[in-house]
Design an enzyme around this catalytic site. Structure first.
Site, PDB file in Angstrom:
ATOM      1  N   ALA A   1       0.826  -1.201   0.000  1.00  0.00           N
ATOM      2  CA  ALA A   1       0.000   0.000   0.000  1.00  0.00           C
ATOM      3  C   ALA A   1       0.863   1.256   0.000  1.00  0.00           C
ATOM      4  O   ALA A   1       2.053   1.220   0.311  1.00  0.00           O
ATOM      5  CB  ALA A   1      -0.920  -0.007   1.220  1.00  0.00           C
TER       6      ALA A   1
ATOM      7  N   GLU B   1       2.679  -5.846   7.644  1.00  0.00           N
ATOM      8  CA  GLU B   1       1.806  -4.800   8.182  1.00  0.00           C
ATOM      9  C   GLU B   1       1.926  -4.629   9.689  1.00  0.00           C
ATOM     10  O   GLU B   1       1.740  -3.517  10.215  1.00  0.00           O
ATOM     11  CB  GLU B   1       0.347  -5.107   7.816  1.00  0.00           C
ATOM     12  CG  GLU B   1      -0.004  -4.879   6.363  1.00  0.00           C
ATOM     13  CD  GLU B   1       0.268  -6.089   5.496  1.00  0.00           C
ATOM     14  OE1 GLU B   1      -0.170  -6.105   4.335  1.00  0.00           O
ATOM     15  OE2 GLU B   1       0.931  -7.049   5.972  1.00  0.00           O
TER      16      GLU B   1
ATOM     17  N   GLU C   1      -0.986  -9.459  -1.101  1.00  0.00           N
ATOM     18  CA  GLU C   1      -2.441  -9.659  -1.158  1.00  0.00           C
ATOM     19  C   GLU C   1      -2.943  -9.577  -2.596  1.00  0.00           C
ATOM     20  O   GLU C   1      -3.854 -10.313  -2.992  1.00  0.00           O
ATOM     21  CB  GLU C   1      -3.137  -8.627  -0.274  1.00  0.00           C
ATOM     22  CG  GLU C   1      -2.899  -8.874   1.210  1.00  0.00           C
ATOM     23  CD  GLU C   1      -3.559  -7.852   2.108  1.00  0.00           C
ATOM     24  OE1 GLU C   1      -4.457  -8.232   2.876  1.00  0.00           O
ATOM     25  OE2 GLU C   1      -3.174  -6.676   2.023  1.00  0.00           O
TER      26      GLU C   1
ATOM     27  N   GLY D   1       0.233  -5.302   0.808  1.00  0.00           N
ATOM     28  CA  GLY D   1      -0.815  -5.283  -0.200  1.00  0.00           C
ATOM     29  C   GLY D   1      -0.363  -5.883  -1.510  1.00  0.00           C
ATOM     30  O   GLY D   1      -1.185  -6.403  -2.288  1.00  0.00           O
TER      31      GLY D   1
END
Length: 704
Positions: free
Chosen positions: A63, A127, A107, A104
């Protein structure tokens, strides 16, 4: 099509290249571009399979951290929305993972039906290091792919897997032979899937992940880690989310994960850890030092002193593949130092962190010498001798004679005046302070002390060298104790004084460890050595005219030979690794308090201990910023997190002050200035900058 995506068609394949340098962070514009490109490929009947890759080789680092805590973090399309749509595309979607897929980014890869990696790729979900949990399906899709325990280990540790291990646990479907062959491997897999009329996604190996663990697995896991996590909530939220993957269908589990992520994102813990993340990146930015500042060549390093500190410093360079000469004045001291270094490496071998061959490679980079003349070709010399100015003077005068022009001369002093040390040479521009923290081969922090005449290229070079040897470098100006030890003095002062006034060492330390500090200040003094602290205080007193009767309890312990852990007694009694309260310490404190006329109290509150120790620590930090010793408040936080065990998830003392409220910090200092009589008048003087900040209504610590 967006400039953030390179889209091309190749014989029934849609290749979607992420092109947001440097790491393809998944900010809202890139999320939207990925979704548009995937929708385009899904709608194109000629496209039989889709390959998602990094246009420059890097897949995705996750992210955009700058979005966290703002509306942009959840702006449409959010990452969970994008990934949910990708999982519903009825064509094989392959992630070609180059360099890394983190957070992310992983992910995103999990939302693809298949994953191919290059040999050196790293895959992880870090994270937790930002006080967060995977919030775009990671806690739900990963346990279904590789099982609960390995998935939980990956998320709780925050450490990435290498490609070979990722293949072994089932996170990757295939490994390319080289980074250059990554896209070809992805193409090959895509054509195999098309030929086999394979499903868009393989069936998950752990469709019901809870079946692979014991009924009490999560309660046992929480209990086993409670003391290590202390007050941190992020790991507990990770566990809660993974537990949801075991009891809920995927759609409901994703909703629970999202709710937990939003809680974490809004938490003080995550704000603190994000502050630390950005602070580390800011620390290397130094006014007057730019990318165009020339650097000196550092190929050969010398360390003077083969004791614990010197040996540890030398190990840092050997670990980085840099040759080191280690100088001692006596042969037995040199032999002892080299033997200790070998022993340290042997411990690493036993723990599986080094191979025997690596041990020998590193020892081969270390050359002992008893002759200063052998340092003539060194590019960087670091002095690590006893902390007395007259000894430093002798060393630097000798270095000035033997070292080549342009060699950087560094002192590992922890408190002495670097400008005075530089004056012992004819080349003060080449002198700098490099304050390593003990054990030097383990501790990450390096205080880089810029002298009045230190040349810009010397500062820039040492900052680069610090990075080479894996250190977090923070620049300090010259003053007694620099940033860390100068702030330690008032922090330690109040702990000493509170014991004199009637608090027990355990009460003082328990208040501090209650804030999740690694240890209380008095335990820390016992660990570092009551004698060491005494000698540092004596040096500091010589430079000031203050009365320092506050540390009389420490003086008494010193006189009694109670130096802390190394002698078995200090503020506490030590039996092996066990620390116990010592009833003699309150008796000593009561006796010397009576001699000094200091009133003792039985009702010292935890709040008073907290405010006096921490507010004076904070006040000194603000004063350092005002004086220009520290470049920025966040640098101070890094020093105390990495050098003194202040919890990162609290954000360091300066960030903590902002959390408490600068007005409350000032009010507390003013309160004790009045309540503590002459002692308060002497020591509880608010930093001028703190007063200015509060008067201006500021909530952040900054120069004004």
């Amino acid at each position: 099509m967006s400039d953030l995506i390179h889209y091309r068609l190749e014989d029934g394949l849609a290749l979607i290249g992420l092109a947001r340098p440097p790491v393809n962070s998944l900010g809202q514009p890139l999320r939207a571009a990925i979704l548009d490109a995937c929708e385009r490929a899904a709608a194109d009947a000629s496209v039989k399979a889709i390959i998602l890759h990094g246009e420059s080789g890097v897949f995705c680092a996750g992210a955009d951290i700058t979005e966290f805590g703002s509306s942009a973090s959840h702006a449409t399309p959010s990452l969970p929305e994008v990934l949910l749509r990708l999982t519903s595309i009825d064509k094989p979607l392959i992630a070609a993972i180059g360099t890394f897929a983190l957070g992310g980014g992983l992910e995103l890869a999990l939302a693809c039906g298949y994953r191919v990696g290059e040999p050196k790729a790293r895959l992880g979900l870090p994270e937790i290091n930002l006080g967060l949990l995977p919030g775009a399906g990671g806690t739900q899709r990963l346990p279904r792919l590789i099982g609960v325990e390995p998935a939980l280990d990956l998320m709780i540790s925050g450490q990435p897997l290498n490609a070979a291990r990722a293949l072994e646990v089932g996170l990757l479907d295939r490994l390319a032979g080289s980074p250059e062959a990554l896209l070809d491997s992805a193409r090959e897999l895509a054509r195999e899937l098309i030929a086999q009329n394979a499903p868009a996604r393989r069936s998950t190996p752990f469709a019901n992940p809870g079946e692979s663990i014991a009924a009490d697995f999560f309660s046992q896991f929480l209990a086993a880690n409670a003391s290590r996590w202390k007050s941190r909530q992020a790991p507990r939220r990770v566990v809660a989310a993974v537990e949801a993957s075991c009891r809920l269908p995927l759609t409901e589990g994703l909703a629970e994960e999202r709710a937990l992520f939003k809680q974490a994102e809004a938490s003080a813990e995550s704000r603190a850890l994000r502050h630390v993340f950005f602070a580390e990146r800011e620390a290397g930015r130094i006014p007057g030092i730019g990318s165009d500042t020339p650097l000196r060549k550092i190929d050969k390093v010398a360390v003077i002193g083969a004791g614990t500190m010197g040996g540890g410093i030398a190990m840092n360079f050997a670990n980085a593949g840099i040759a080191v000469k280690l100088l001692e004045v006596k042969g037995e001291a040199l032999d002892r130092g080299l033997a200790q270094i070998r022993k340290n490496y042997e411990i690493s071998v036993k723990r599986g962190k080094l191979s025997d061959a690596q041990l020998e490679q590193r020892m081969a980079l270390l050359q002992g010498t008893l002759d200063y003349a052998d340092l003539a070709d060194a590019d960087l010399v670091i002095e690590a001798v006893f902390e007395k100015m007259e000894i430093k003077e002798a060393v630097f005068r000798r270095l000035d004679e033997v070292c080549k022009p342009g060699a950087i001369l560094a002192s590992n002093t922890s408190s002495l005046d670097v400008d005075v040390i530089a004056s012992f040479t004819k080349r003060p521009q080449d002198v700098i302070g490099l304050h390593f923290f003990s054990p030097a081969n383990v501790m990450r922090l390096l205080e880089v002390v810029r002298g009045r005449e230190t040349a810009p290229d010397v500062l820039a070079t040492t900052m680069k060298v610090a990075k080479q040897i894996g250190k977090l470098a923070v620049v300090s100006g010259v003053c007694f104790g620099f940033i860390g030890n100068r702030m330690l003095e008032p922090y330690s002062r109040e702990a000493h004084r509170l014991v004199l006034e009637g608090a027990t060492p355990a009460q003082v330390d328990n208040v501090l460890t209650g804030l999740d500090l690694n240890m209380g200040v008095l335990t820390m003094l016992d660990l570092a050595g009551v004698d060491v602290n005494f000698l540092v205080r004596q040096s500091n007193l010589a430079a000031s005219s203050h009365d320092a009767s506050y540390h009389i309890v420490g003086d008494e312990l010193y006189k009694l030979g109670r130096y802390g852990q190394k002698t078995g007694r200090g503020f506490y009694v030590y039996e092996g690794r066990d620390r116990k309260d010592d009833p003699e310490v309150p008796e000593i404190a009561a006796r010397v308090a009576a001699e000094l006329g200091v009133a003792r109290r039985d009702n010292i509150s935890n709040e008073e201990i907290h405010d006096r120790c921490l507010f004076m620590l904070i006040n000194e930090g603000i004063q350092l910023l005002d004086e220009g010793i520290a470049l920025r408040a966040s640098d101070i936080d890094l020093v105390w997190i990495n050098g003194y065990g202040f919890p990162a998830h609290v954000g360091g003392p300066m960030h903590y002050a902002e959390t408490v409220g600068l007005d409350k910090v000032l009010a507390g200092i003013q309160r004790y200035r009045k309540e503590l009589g002459a002692y308060g008048e002497m020591w509880f003087q608010p930093a001028s900058l703190l007063e200015r900040l509060v008067a201006a209504g500021k909530t952040r610590i900054e120069k004004i």
